[in-house]
Write a protein that holds these residues in place. Sequence first.
Motif, PDB file in Angstrom:
ATOM      1  N   GLU A   1      30.540  42.857  37.418  1.00  0.00           N
ATOM      2  CA  GLU A   1      30.418  44.248  37.868  1.00  0.00           C
ATOM      3  C   GLU A   1      30.225  44.355  39.375  1.00  0.00           C
ATOM      4  N   SER A   2      29.368  43.481  39.926  1.00  0.00           N
ATOM      5  CA  SER A   2      29.082  43.594  41.363  1.00  0.00           C
ATOM      6  C   SER A   2      30.314  43.213  42.193  1.00  0.00           C
ATOM      7  N   VAL A   3      31.058  42.222  41.741  1.00  0.00           N
ATOM      8  CA  VAL A   3      32.262  41.832  42.487  1.00  0.00           C
ATOM      9  C   VAL A   3      33.292  42.957  42.433  1.00  0.00           C
ATOM     10  N   ARG A   4      33.418  43.525  41.256  1.00  0.00           N
ATOM     11  CA  ARG A   4      34.358  44.637  41.092  1.00  0.00           C
ATOM     12  C   ARG A   4      34.004  45.792  42.030  1.00  0.00           C
ATOM     13  N   LYS A   5      32.712  46.146  42.037  1.00  0.00           N
ATOM     14  CA  LYS A   5      32.261  47.259  42.886  1.00  0.00           C
ATOM     15  C   LYS A   5      32.475  46.945  44.365  1.00  0.00           C
ATOM     16  N   TYR A   6      32.221  45.693  44.721  1.00  0.00           N
ATOM     17  CA  TYR A   6      32.381  45.269  46.115  1.00  0.00           C
ATOM     18  C   TYR A   6      33.811  45.556  46.587  1.00  0.00           C
ATOM     19  N   PHE A   7      34.796  45.167  45.786  1.00  0.00           N
ATOM     20  CA  PHE A   7      36.186  45.377  46.201  1.00  0.00           C
ATOM     21  C   PHE A   7      36.589  46.846  46.128  1.00  0.00           C
ATOM     22  N   GLU A   8      36.083  47.549  45.124  1.00  0.00           N
ATOM     23  CA  GLU A   8      36.405  48.975  45.026  1.00  0.00           C
ATOM     24  C   GLU A   8      35.876  49.742  46.232  1.00  0.00           C
ATOM     25  N   SER A   9      34.687  49.358  46.696  1.00  0.00           N
ATOM     26  CA  SER A   9      34.140  50.094  47.839  1.00  0.00           C
ATOM     27  C   SER A   9      34.907  49.755  49.120  1.00  0.00           C
ATOM     28  N   ILE A  10      35.362  48.517  49.242  1.00  0.00           N
ATOM     29  CA  ILE A  10      36.185  48.175  50.414  1.00  0.00           C
ATOM     30  C   ILE A  10      37.476  48.997  50.411  1.00  0.00           C
ATOM     31  N   LEU A  11      38.100  49.132  49.223  1.00  0.00           N
ATOM     32  CA  LEU A  11      39.337  49.909  49.132  1.00  0.00           C
ATOM     33  C   LEU A  11      39.096  51.373  49.524  1.00  0.00           C
ATOM     34  N   SER A  12      37.959  51.925  49.084  1.00  0.00           N
ATOM     35  CA  SER A  12      37.628  53.306  49.448  1.00  0.00           C
ATOM     36  C   SER A  12      37.429  53.449  50.950  1.00  0.00           C
TER      37      SER A  12
ATOM     38  N   VAL B   1      45.544  33.753  27.902  1.00  0.00           N
ATOM     39  CA  VAL B   1      44.155  33.903  28.334  1.00  0.00           C
ATOM     40  C   VAL B   1      43.617  32.513  28.709  1.00  0.00           C
ATOM     41  N   PRO B   2      43.080  32.363  29.928  1.00  0.00           N
ATOM     42  CA  PRO B   2      42.598  31.035  30.338  1.00  0.00           C
ATOM     43  C   PRO B   2      41.400  30.584  29.500  1.00  0.00           C
ATOM     44  N   MET B   3      41.316  29.284  29.256  1.00  0.00           N
ATOM     45  CA  MET B   3      40.207  28.704  28.492  1.00  0.00           C
ATOM     46  C   MET B   3      38.919  28.751  29.312  1.00  0.00           C
ATOM     47  N   ASP B   4      39.075  28.536  30.611  1.00  0.00           N
ATOM     48  CA  ASP B   4      37.923  28.401  31.499  1.00  0.00           C
ATOM     49  C   ASP B   4      37.327  29.765  31.859  1.00  0.00           C
ATOM     50  N   LYS B   5      36.005  29.832  31.819  1.00  0.00           N
ATOM     51  CA  LYS B   5      35.292  31.092  32.062  1.00  0.00           C
ATOM     52  C   LYS B   5      35.553  31.646  33.466  1.00  0.00           C
ATOM     53  N   ASP B   6      35.526  30.768  34.456  1.00  0.00           N
ATOM     54  CA  ASP B   6      35.751  31.220  35.834  1.00  0.00           C
ATOM     55  C   ASP B   6      37.183  31.720  36.035  1.00  0.00           C
ATOM     56  N   GLU B   7      38.118  31.043  35.391  1.00  0.00           N
ATOM     57  CA  GLU B   7      39.514  31.467  35.492  1.00  0.00           C
ATOM     58  C   GLU B   7      39.699  32.847  34.846  1.00  0.00           C
ATOM     59  N   ARG B   8      39.003  33.027  33.714  1.00  0.00           N
ATOM     60  CA  ARG B   8      39.075  34.328  33.029  1.00  0.00           C
ATOM     61  C   ARG B   8      38.512  35.427  33.918  1.00  0.00           C
ATOM     62  N   ALA B   9      37.363  35.157  34.528  1.00  0.00           N
ATOM     63  CA  ALA B   9      36.728  36.148  35.404  1.00  0.00           C
ATOM     64  C   ALA B   9      37.641  36.463  36.587  1.00  0.00           C
ATOM     65  N   TRP B  10      38.226  35.430  37.133  1.00  0.00           N
ATOM     66  CA  TRP B  10      39.138  35.590  38.277  1.00  0.00           C
ATOM     67  C   TRP B  10      40.309  36.501  37.911  1.00  0.00           C
ATOM     68  N   ARG B  11      40.872  36.232  36.730  1.00  0.00           N
ATOM     69  CA  ARG B  11      42.017  37.012  36.272  1.00  0.00           C
ATOM     70  C   ARG B  11      41.617  38.451  35.972  1.00  0.00           C
ATOM     71  N   ASP B  12      40.472  38.626  35.305  1.00  0.00           N
ATOM     72  CA  ASP B  12      39.993  39.984  34.986  1.00  0.00           C
ATOM     73  C   ASP B  12      39.759  40.790  36.266  1.00  0.00           C
ATOM     74  N   LEU B  13      39.029  40.186  37.193  1.00  0.00           N
ATOM     75  CA  LEU B  13      38.701  40.880  38.444  1.00  0.00           C
ATOM     76  C   LEU B  13      39.969  41.243  39.213  1.00  0.00           C
ATOM     77  N   SER B  14      40.913  40.317  39.256  1.00  0.00           N
ATOM     78  CA  SER B  14      42.159  40.597  39.976  1.00  0.00           C
ATOM     79  C   SER B  14      42.887  41.785  39.359  1.00  0.00           C
TER      80      SER B  14
END
Lengths: 177, 143
Positions: B68-79, B104-117
């Motif tokens: 959530e915090s990473v998502r918000k960080y990028f959304e606020s930069i875009l704004s 869907v990636p097996m690895d948790k970090d890869e999944r997070a990376w893909r979701d956030l992107s």
Amino acid sequence: MLTFISGGARSGKSSFAEKLALESYHKHKGGNLYYVATSLPSDEEMKARIARHRNDRKEEWQTIEAPIHIKESLHDIQKESTVLIDCLTVWLGNRLYIDQADWETIIQEVSGWLQAARGRQLNLYVVSNDINEGMPANARSVAAYIYMLEKLHQHIIASSEEVYQVIAGLPVQWKGD
Amino acid sequence: MQLVVGGAYSGKRKLVNEEFSDCQWLSAYENQLLDQWKLINNTADSPIVIEGWEVWIREEWKKAGELESVRKYFESILSEMQQVEKRTQQPVILIMLEMGRGVVPMDKDERAWRDLSGWVLQAAAEKAETVHYCWHGLSRQLK
């Protein structure tokens, strides 16, 4: 006449391409109708799949097995024939990993297809895959493969009269409408 | 704000170079940091192209580790970018990578990376006035 068709896995791109090629063959009635199969039957499952594919196509089709060399076949067949190459993705994989061809050889071969299509008035259909919209490749060799495939797509598209992206069996026309 | 999206090597830069000349680039692929955007955007006298978002997103995820915090960080930069663009009148062009169409990636970090992107891409598309999708060197306007 050159047509490029691509899409995701199981998007219906092959069926769509076969339908287009068959329709055009019936309309023009020049030469013969060829299916260029690129897969190497590596195991029983693959063999069964190829046999199933071949049975699905009607007897009007003649199959050319060409996992490596396609250009020569395009020069040997009758002029004005309709040809479907299915698919570029598998063919590029064969060239890179089986006969270890370099980029020069690969791009020359593909340019040869386009020249044959033009020079011999073939009605050529090339099918490929969209594999560049997933996770960035970790392995260098995979990234290089995707990069080369994209280069080939763009090279073929530049000479194509018609270009289609197939989504859930439905064609989205990118060029030639 | 304008968005150009597409898969790897699909012709995104080519499209931007055809549409805009003399752009200033902020690129993660050149090891530039996203933090530099404020300085660049505020003082720009030409259109600004910002690319390599997935690299910055992965780095931010490594640092923060909370979706959530990473998502918000990028959304606020875009704004913020949108605000600055209004003030300076210099077009901001975002190039983003489509990377959500594989397994869907097996690895948790890869999944997070893909979701956030994917989420950042959606936020950018929502804020952008125009969105172009590149496919094998061709492009189509989606918005």
